[in-house]
Scaffold this motif. Structure first.
Motif, mmCIF file in Angstrom:
data_model
loop_
_atom_site.group_PDB
_atom_site.id
_atom_site.type_symbol
_atom_site.label_atom_id
_atom_site.label_comp_id
_atom_site.label_asym_id
_atom_site.label_seq_id
_atom_site.Cartn_x
_atom_site.Cartn_y
_atom_site.Cartn_z
ATOM 1 N N THR A 201 0.770 -1.358 0.100
ATOM 2 C CA THR A 201 0.094 -0.026 0.020
ATOM 3 C C THR A 201 0.828 1.141 0.006
ATOM 4 O O THR A 201 2.099 1.233 0.079
ATOM 5 C CB THR A 201 -0.999 -0.044 1.085
ATOM 6 N N ALA A 202 0.311 2.419 -0.052
ATOM 7 C CA ALA A 202 0.957 3.679 -0.188
ATOM 8 C C ALA A 202 0.055 4.842 0.593
ATOM 9 O O ALA A 202 -1.096 4.596 0.303
ATOM 10 C CB ALA A 202 1.387 4.211 -1.442
ATOM 11 N N ARG A 203 0.631 5.452 1.296
ATOM 12 C CA ARG A 203 -0.040 6.667 1.861
ATOM 13 C C ARG A 203 -0.079 7.809 0.916
ATOM 14 O O ARG A 203 1.027 8.330 0.648
ATOM 15 C CB ARG A 203 0.198 6.964 3.231
ATOM 16 N N VAL A 204 -1.108 8.220 0.361
ATOM 17 C CA VAL A 204 -1.007 9.322 -0.752
ATOM 18 C C VAL A 204 -2.253 10.173 -0.454
ATOM 19 O O VAL A 204 -3.016 9.986 0.194
ATOM 20 C CB VAL A 204 -1.436 8.610 -2.122
ATOM 21 N N ARG A 205 -2.240 11.274 -1.056
ATOM 22 C CA ARG A 205 -3.323 12.342 -1.480
ATOM 23 C C ARG A 205 -4.122 11.702 -2.637
ATOM 24 O O ARG A 205 -3.452 11.632 -3.526
ATOM 25 C CB ARG A 205 -2.970 13.715 -1.562
ATOM 26 N N PRO A 206 -5.280 11.396 -2.517
ATOM 27 C CA PRO A 206 -6.222 10.905 -3.588
ATOM 28 C C PRO A 206 -6.200 11.897 -4.718
ATOM 29 O O PRO A 206 -6.105 13.001 -4.563
ATOM 30 C CB PRO A 206 -7.537 10.501 -3.082
ATOM 31 N N ARG A 207 -6.274 11.248 -6.081
ATOM 32 C CA ARG A 207 -6.748 12.070 -7.049
ATOM 33 C C ARG A 207 -7.830 12.771 -6.886
ATOM 34 O O ARG A 207 -8.989 12.122 -6.620
ATOM 35 C CB ARG A 207 -6.903 11.166 -8.485
ATOM 36 N N PRO A 208 -8.154 14.275 -7.264
ATOM 37 C CA PRO A 208 -9.352 15.030 -6.879
ATOM 38 C C PRO A 208 -10.320 14.432 -7.721
ATOM 39 O O PRO A 208 -10.237 14.214 -8.974
ATOM 40 C CB PRO A 208 -9.000 16.303 -6.990
ATOM 41 N N ARG A 209 -11.818 14.502 -7.413
ATOM 42 C CA ARG A 209 -12.994 14.205 -8.123
ATOM 43 C C ARG A 209 -13.359 15.512 -8.655
ATOM 44 O O ARG A 209 -13.675 16.280 -7.873
ATOM 45 C CB ARG A 209 -13.707 13.446 -7.471
ATOM 46 N N VAL A 210 -13.393 15.867 -10.069
ATOM 47 C CA VAL A 210 -13.822 17.111 -10.446
ATOM 48 C C VAL A 210 -15.067 16.828 -11.520
ATOM 49 O O VAL A 210 -15.126 15.949 -12.266
ATOM 50 C CB VAL A 210 -12.681 17.614 -11.544
ATOM 51 N N VAL A 211 -15.856 17.480 -11.235
ATOM 52 C CA VAL A 211 -17.263 17.294 -12.060
ATOM 53 C C VAL A 211 -17.308 18.581 -13.073
ATOM 54 O O VAL A 211 -17.228 19.923 -12.235
ATOM 55 C CB VAL A 211 -18.426 17.423 -11.068
ATOM 56 N N VAL A 212 -17.558 18.607 -14.202
ATOM 57 C CA VAL A 212 -17.642 19.515 -15.075
ATOM 58 C C VAL A 212 -19.190 19.515 -15.603
ATOM 59 O O VAL A 212 -19.640 18.710 -15.998
ATOM 60 C CB VAL A 212 -16.753 19.292 -16.541
ATOM 61 N N VAL A 213 -19.761 20.753 -15.463
ATOM 62 C CA VAL A 213 -21.008 21.016 -15.864
ATOM 63 C C VAL A 213 -21.130 22.288 -16.757
ATOM 64 O O VAL A 213 -20.666 23.344 -16.539
ATOM 65 C CB VAL A 213 -21.932 21.535 -14.650
ATOM 66 N N SER A 214 -21.415 22.141 -18.116
ATOM 67 C CA SER A 214 -21.784 23.103 -19.064
ATOM 68 C C SER A 214 -23.196 23.436 -18.996
ATOM 69 O O SER A 214 -24.289 22.592 -18.756
ATOM 70 C CB SER A 214 -21.423 22.384 -20.545
ATOM 71 N N THR A 215 -23.573 24.857 -19.329
ATOM 72 C CA THR A 215 -24.668 25.125 -19.461
ATOM 73 C C THR A 215 -25.067 25.952 -20.898
ATOM 74 O O THR A 215 -24.132 26.527 -21.345
ATOM 75 C CB THR A 215 -24.843 26.378 -18.240
ATOM 76 N N GLY A 216 -26.411 26.014 -21.083
ATOM 77 C CA GLY A 216 -26.551 26.256 -22.187
ATOM 78 C C GLY A 216 -27.877 25.850 -22.940
ATOM 79 O O GLY A 216 -27.714 24.651 -23.425
ATOM 80 N N SER A 217 -28.943 26.398 -23.168
ATOM 81 C CA SER A 217 -30.243 25.500 -24.020
ATOM 82 C C SER A 217 -29.828 25.494 -25.247
ATOM 83 O O SER A 217 -30.402 24.456 -25.989
ATOM 84 C CB SER A 217 -31.504 26.610 -23.752
ATOM 85 N N GLU A 218 -28.726 26.167 -25.824
ATOM 86 C CA GLU A 218 -28.391 25.866 -27.075
ATOM 87 C C GLU A 218 -27.498 24.730 -27.315
ATOM 88 O O GLU A 218 -27.251 24.385 -28.524
ATOM 89 C CB GLU A 218 -27.820 27.044 -27.716
#
Length: 440
Positions: A201-218
């Motif tokens: 095992t390794a003690r690490v900082r986890p890879r961050p979870r990034v959520v991408v949201v785009s907006t626009g009715s078009e």
């Protein structure tokens, strides 16, 4: 998140690029360390120094298929006058019991097998008759299948120096050595080293979870038919790919229509899997700028740094920006403009460093360099804004790609650098040295 940095007062304040970036980097906190299985730790940042508990290799072993011998027994050996040695046994990789090699004796040995007591060197099988009288390139492994008691003799045609073809104990790393420093990103070679020294095992900082949201009715999903006034949603794909390239685990949410309640509900649904939220579009001053409408009043007045601050930056492209925290865990959110080039440049300048900060990396920025501008005419830049033009960089020179328009996706696809024009510069002549941010 930490409490937000002291922010300039007034809604009309125009932020510099450096002020906005400083606000982000003094607010975003590296993720808490966790213990992960080695393969799950790939791409993560090591939290602690790792020292070697045992030497590698842990014992003297052979680097060749051949014969373990005493140096004196093969001194002066030649094709005409080979040294004839009694073969006393086989030594395979993983062997626990080793037959000693005495004067006039040899032991067949395989690559990686421990050097038996008494042996001082290994002669490759190519230097022998293979122990079967078959010539100098006889097959070692075939000989190991001979019936018990059929060891016989081997003819050695070349002398060997002491320790020849022997991997010494600790020749890779020694017990107590520093294996990996804290801050190391764990790629395949680093994971191999951890496994080799017995770390599961390794003690690490986890890879961050990034959520991408785009907006626009078009916006329409690629692969679907376009209606009148519609365009394909490219931003969410670009930014999700960019987040993954930065080291994050990234999730793309399909385009959200221009409705504040729908956007708020979507973001609230995504908080459970987000260490960082990124929106694109809806941050300007238009009637349908849904991100500002949806998030302008989501903060907790009793919590410093809570809520989203929408601001104007002295940059082109990417003037409208938003940054703050949302939800019960005060998840950081960066709101980027909707034009494709604006959103991508904003990602490189602000979101990528935030992701790298969450990972716990020391150097969170893209590398930069000084390059000579190659152009047919001077490049213009708006007064008071830091401009980021797309370019191609090679051998200390940079060439602008496309124009300054924030919709030029094709030009962006061919760029591997950003040309930085400072706020106080309105024209850059060909041959001028400029700063470039390297994207590759």
């Amino acid at each position: 998140m930490r409490n937000a940095a002291t922010r300039p007062a007034g809604p009309d304040h125009v932020w510099s690029v450096d002020e906005h970036l400083e606000d982000i980097l003094t607010t975003v906190r590296p993720l808490e360390p966790i213990e992960l299985q080695l393969l799950d730790a790939q791409g993560c940042v090591l939290v602690d120094d790792v020292t070697v508990p045992l030497s590698l290799p842990p014992f003297d072993n052979s680097s060749m298929d051949g014969y373990a011998v005493r140096v004196a027994d093969v001194a002066g050996a030649s094709e005409e006058f080979p040294a004839v040695l009694e073969v006393v046994g086989d030594v395979a990789a993983g062997a626990a019991e080793l037959t000693p090699v005495g004067p006039g004796q040899a032991a067949r040995i395989m690559t990686g097998a421990p050097l038996p007591p008494g042996a001082e060197a290994v002669v490759p099988v190519e230097w022998t008759d293979g122990g079967l009288g078959e010539g100098p390139v006889a097959g070692m492994r075939a000989r190991s299948l001979a019936p018990e008691g059929a060891e016989g003799h081997v003819r050695v045609h070349r002398p060997a120096e002491a320790r020849a073809h022997v991997r010494a104990r600790g020749s890779d790393v020694k017990a107590g050595d520093l294996a990996l420093e804290a801050g190391t990103v764990l790629g395949p070679p680093q994971i191999a080293l951890l496994a080799a020294i017995g770390r599961g095992t390794a003690r690490v900082r986890p890879r961050p979870r990034v959520v991408v949201v785009s907006t626009g009715s078009e916006l329409v999903q690629p692969g679907e038919a376009l209606g009148s006034g519609q365009i394909y949603d490219s931003n969410s794909f670009a930014l999700t790919a960019a987040a993954r390239d930065a080291g994050a685990i990234a999730y793309r949410v399909g385009a959200v229509v221009d409705d504040a309640d729908t956007l708020r509900a979507t973001i609230e649904d995504q908080l459970v899997r987000a260490d960082l939220l990124v929106t694109t579009g809806g941050v300007s001053v238009g009637a349908y700028d849904v991100v500002k409408e949806a998030l302008a009043h989501v903060g907790d007045e009793d919590v410093p740094g809570s809520g989203i601050d929408f601001r104007k930056l002295a940059m082109q492209p990417g003037k409208p920006q938003g940054f703050g925290a949302i939800g019960p865990d005060h998840t950081p959110l960066l709101a980027l403009p909707g034009n494709p080039v604006s959103s991508y440049v904003s990602f490189e300048l602000f979101v990528r460093p935030a992701i790298r900060t969450l990972m716990g990396l020391k150097d969170v920025h893209r590398p930069s360099a000084t390059a000579t501008l190659r152009a047919d005419k001077a490049l213009s830049s708006p007064k008071g804004r830091r401009q980021f033009l797309r370019g191609t960089y090679a051998d200390g020179e940079v060439t602008a790609v496309g124009g300054a328009g924030s919709h030029l996706v094709a030009a962006l696809a061919h760029a591997d650098a950003l040309i930085v024009v400072p706020e106080d510069v309105e024209s850059v002549e060909p041959g001028t040295d400029v700063e470039v941010v390297l994207l590759g």
